[in-house]
Design a protein around this motif. Structure first.
Motif, PDB file in Angstrom:
ATOM      1  N   ASP A 174       0.826  -1.203   0.000  1.00  0.00           N
ATOM      2  CA  ASP A 174       0.000   0.000   0.000  1.00  0.00           C
ATOM      3  C   ASP A 174       0.865   1.261   0.000  1.00  0.00           C
ATOM      4  O   ASP A 174       1.991   1.251   0.480  1.00  0.00           O
ATOM      5  CB  ASP A 174      -0.890   0.037   1.255  1.00  0.00           C
ATOM      6  CG  ASP A 174      -2.008  -0.979   1.197  1.00  0.00           C
ATOM      7  OD1 ASP A 174      -1.981  -1.833   0.294  1.00  0.00           O
ATOM      8  OD2 ASP A 174      -2.893  -0.933   2.067  1.00  0.00           O
ATOM      9  N   ASP A 175       0.251   2.328  -0.499  1.00  0.00           N
ATOM     10  CA  ASP A 175       0.775   3.699  -0.450  1.00  0.00           C
ATOM     11  C   ASP A 175       1.699   4.035  -1.630  1.00  0.00           C
ATOM     12  O   ASP A 175       1.862   3.241  -2.541  1.00  0.00           O
ATOM     13  CB  ASP A 175       1.467   4.001   0.881  1.00  0.00           C
ATOM     14  CG  ASP A 175       0.476   3.963   2.057  1.00  0.00           C
ATOM     15  OD1 ASP A 175      -0.726   3.727   1.820  1.00  0.00           O
ATOM     16  OD2 ASP A 175       0.912   4.158   3.194  1.00  0.00           O
ATOM     17  N   HIS A 224      -5.807   3.381  -3.835  1.00  0.00           N
ATOM     18  CA  HIS A 224      -5.813   3.426  -2.365  1.00  0.00           C
ATOM     19  C   HIS A 224      -6.062   4.859  -1.878  1.00  0.00           C
ATOM     20  O   HIS A 224      -5.656   5.210  -0.779  1.00  0.00           O
ATOM     21  CB  HIS A 224      -4.470   2.867  -1.855  1.00  0.00           C
ATOM     22  CG  HIS A 224      -4.352   2.701  -0.380  1.00  0.00           C
ATOM     23  ND1 HIS A 224      -5.331   2.131   0.405  1.00  0.00           N
ATOM     24  CD2 HIS A 224      -3.326   2.997   0.469  1.00  0.00           C
ATOM     25  CE1 HIS A 224      -4.915   2.109   1.674  1.00  0.00           C
ATOM     26  NE2 HIS A 224      -3.718   2.630   1.734  1.00  0.00           N
ATOM     27  N   HIS A 267      -5.342   9.901   1.270  1.00  0.00           N
ATOM     28  CA  HIS A 267      -4.985   9.067   2.423  1.00  0.00           C
ATOM     29  C   HIS A 267      -5.012   9.898   3.709  1.00  0.00           C
ATOM     30  O   HIS A 267      -4.120   9.771   4.573  1.00  0.00           O
ATOM     31  CB  HIS A 267      -3.603   8.422   2.234  1.00  0.00           C
ATOM     32  CG  HIS A 267      -3.429   7.133   2.983  1.00  0.00           C
ATOM     33  ND1 HIS A 267      -3.423   7.064   4.368  1.00  0.00           N
ATOM     34  CD2 HIS A 267      -3.258   5.869   2.564  1.00  0.00           C
ATOM     35  CE1 HIS A 267      -3.240   5.809   4.747  1.00  0.00           C
ATOM     36  NE2 HIS A 267      -3.155   5.060   3.661  1.00  0.00           N
ATOM     37  N   HIS A 319       1.950  -2.335   4.373  1.00  0.00           N
ATOM     38  CA  HIS A 319       2.463  -1.035   3.933  1.00  0.00           C
ATOM     39  C   HIS A 319       3.988  -1.148   3.864  1.00  0.00           C
ATOM     40  O   HIS A 319       4.592  -1.823   4.703  1.00  0.00           O
ATOM     41  CB  HIS A 319       2.100   0.065   4.932  1.00  0.00           C
ATOM     42  CG  HIS A 319       0.681   0.489   4.877  1.00  0.00           C
ATOM     43  ND1 HIS A 319      -0.336  -0.225   5.456  1.00  0.00           N
ATOM     44  CD2 HIS A 319       0.095   1.574   4.301  1.00  0.00           C
ATOM     45  CE1 HIS A 319      -1.481   0.401   5.236  1.00  0.00           C
ATOM     46  NE2 HIS A 319      -1.255   1.486   4.541  1.00  0.00           N
TER      47      HIS A 319
HETATM   48 ZN   LIG Z   1      -2.393   3.078   3.365  1.00  0.00          ZN
END
Ligand SMILES: [Zn+2]
Length: 429
Positions: free
Chosen positions: A84-85, A138, A142, A313
Motif C-alpha cells: 500500500d501507499d 488506495h 490518504h 504497507h
Molecule cells: Zn495506506
C-alpha cells in the motif's frame, strides 16, 4: 435436478386443479427468482445458491469451498501479496527485486500495489506495471483523520478519492484505464454502501478492504474455513470487523476478503503492520519472520488451499532503523520457499479473480490468458521529476513535493483531489 419432472409424461396423468396449482408453485420455487424476477427485484433474505441463482463468471456465492469444486491435488494454491501507499525512491528498489521470482509456469510472480498520490513517483509505477504487477487504487489523499473524514465520507467523496487517482495514474503513469480494477480504503475503513456504490458506479471490479476473522482456517476451536473471493449479488455472509459493511447488493462487484492472520501472540491481524510479536522477534529475527509467515500460509496450504494473502504497507520493512533488515530478509526467504512449491502461484488480485471466474485445474492454468508471461516495451522512456513548491498549492505543510511522471509538461498546480490534472487554482481542500 430436472430428471424427476418431465412435463411430457406428467401430462398423461390426471391431476386435480389443486394438484396442478401445487406443481406450479413448486416449479416457481425450483426456478427461483433468477429466472423469474427482474434484476434488482431480489428479496433481501434470498440465499445465494451457486448454479441455481448465481452463475460464473459474473456471480459467485461467498463460500469456503473452491469455486471449481476441484480436488486438492488439482487446486492451485494462490498467494496474494499487496503493498500500500506511494511508490517512491525509498521503496522502489525493494519492489524491483520481486522480478527475480517465477511461478511454476516460468512467468514472473505478480503483486498488487494499492497506490496513493502524495509523494508518488508515477514513472516508477509505470515500470512496476510493465513488469506485470497490478496497479490499484488506495485514495488520492490518504487523510489520517478517520473519524472526521473517512467515516463520514459520502459517495461523492469516495468517488473522487478513487476516480481522481485513476485519472492521475492514467495520465502521469500511462496505465491503461481498463487495467485499473481494484480499491482498498485507507486504514481498512470499510465505507458502507457509500463506498460500494462508488466502486460499482465507477466500473471498478473489486474491493480489497474487508477483513474477516470468522472465516479463517485457524480462528476458534472449529474454524469455519477461509473465505474465497465472492460477488455482492447477494447480501454478504462475511463478519464485519472494521468500519461499516454494505447492506445492499452490488451485482458483479467482487469482494476480495482480507483473511486475518494469527500473530505470534495469538491475536488476529489483517495487515502485517498490525501483527504483534511475543518479544520483538518480528522486528529483529529473520528466521522468526519467515516461520511466522510460513505458519500462517500453512493454515491454508495444508487444509482447504484457499487463497493466502499478505497485505502490508512498505513502512513495515523500514521500522526500527537497522534492525528492520530482518523483515526484508524473512519476507524474501518466504518467497524463496514458495517458489519451490509446484502448485503455488503468487499472483495479483486481478489475476486471482481471472482464475476464480474460470476455475480450471492446475494442469490447465496456462489456458488463462492472464497467467501468461508479460513484459511489453516501456511506454515511459522520457521521464520527468517535477518539483512543486508552496507556490503550486501544496496540500501539506512542506517546502516542496517531488513527483516522477511519464508526462513532460509540469502541471501548474500540485495535482490533488478535485484537481487531478493540476490545472485549477484550488487552495481549500
Ligand atoms: Zn495506506
Amino acid at each position: 435436478m430436472w430428471s424427476w419432472w418431465d412435463p411430457g409424461s406428467r401430462r398423461q396423468r390426471v391431476f386435480s386443479e389443486e394438484m396442478e396449482c401445487r406443481w406450479s408453485l413448486l416449479l416457481l420455487l425450483l426456478l427461483g427468482s433468477s429466472a423469474l424476477a427482474k434484476p434488482g427485484a431480489r428479496s433481501g433474505d434470498e440465499e445465494c445458491q451457486q448454479n441455481v441463482n448465481c452463475f460464473l463468471p459474473d456471480c459467485l456465492c461467498a463460500s469456503t469451498e473452491n469455486p471449481g469444486n476441484l480436488p486438492l491435488d488439482q487446486l492451485p494454491q494462490f498467494v496474494v501479496l499487496t503493498f500500500d501507499d506511494a511508490v517512491t525512491p525509498t521503496n522502489y528498489e525493494f519492489y524491483l527485486t520481486f522480478k527475480d521470482f517465477l511461478n511454476p509456469n516460468y512467468c514472473r510472480i505478480s503483486m498488487t500495489f494499492f497506490v496513493t498520490h502524495l509523494y508518488n513517483y508515477y514513472d516508477m509505477v509505470n515500470e512496476l506495471h510493465r513488469l506485470g504487477h497490478e496497479i490499484a487504487l488506495h485514495s488520492v489523499t490518504h487523510k489520517d483523520d478517520v473519524d472526521n473524514y473517512w467515516r463520514v465520507a459520502n459517495q461523492s467523496v469516495w468517488e473522487h478519492e478513487m476516480a481522481d487517482l485513476k485519472t492521475m495514474l492514467e495520465t502521469y503513469a500511462r496505465i491503461p484505464a481498463e487495467d485499473i480494477k481494484g480499491w482498498r480504503a485507507p486504514f481498512l475503513e470499510v465505507g458502507g454502501d457509500e463506498m460500494f456504490s462508488a466502486i460499482t458506479d465507477l466500473g471498478l471490479q473489486y474491493d480489497c478492504t474487508w477483513p474477516t476473522l470468522h472465516y479463517t482456517n485457524w480462528f476458534d476451536t472449529e474454524p469455519l474455513g477461509a473465505l474465497w473471493p465472492y460477488t455482492l449479488d447477494f447480501p454478504s455472509i462475511q463478519d464485519c470487523q472494521l468500519g461499516r459493511c454494505p447492506t445492499q447488493i452490488y451485482e458483479g462487484t467482487w469482494v476480495m476478503p482480507m483473511v486475518d492472520l494469527e500473530d505470534n501472540t495469538g491475536q488476529p491481524c489483517a495487515m502485517l503492520d498490525a501483527c504483534n510479536s511475543l518479544e520483538n522477534e518480528l522486528l529483529v529475527d529473520p528466521d522468526a519472520v519467515e516461520s511466522f509467515l510460513r505458519r500462517n500460509f500453512e493454515y491454508n496450504y495444508n487444509s482447504t488451499k484457499a487463497p493466502f494473502g499478505l497485505y502490508v504497507h512498505h513502512s513495515w520493512f523500514y521500522e526500527g532503523g537497522n534492525s528492520t533488515d530482518a523483515r526484508r530478509v524473512g519476507y524474501t526467504r518466504f518467497l524463496e520457499y514458495l517458489s519451490k512449491l509446484e502448485d503455488v502461484y503468487v499472483v495479483s488480485v486481478d489475476r486471482l479473480l481471472a482464475w476464480v471466474k474460470n476455475p480450471v485445474p492446475l494442469d490447465d492454468i496456462d489456458s488463462i490468458d492472464e497467467f501468461g508471461c508479460y513484459e511489453p516495451e516501456s511506454n515511459c522512456v522520457d521521464t520527468k521529476i517535477f518539483k512543486f513548491t508552496t507556490e503550486n498549492n501544496l496540500p501539506v505543510e512542506v517546502d516542496a513535493i517531488y513527483m516522477g511522471s511519464c508526462t513532460l509538461v509540469q502541471p501548474k498546480y500540485y495535482p490533488w483531489i478535485y484537481n487531478p490534472l493540476g490545472d485549477q487554482n484550488i487552495t481549500d481542500v
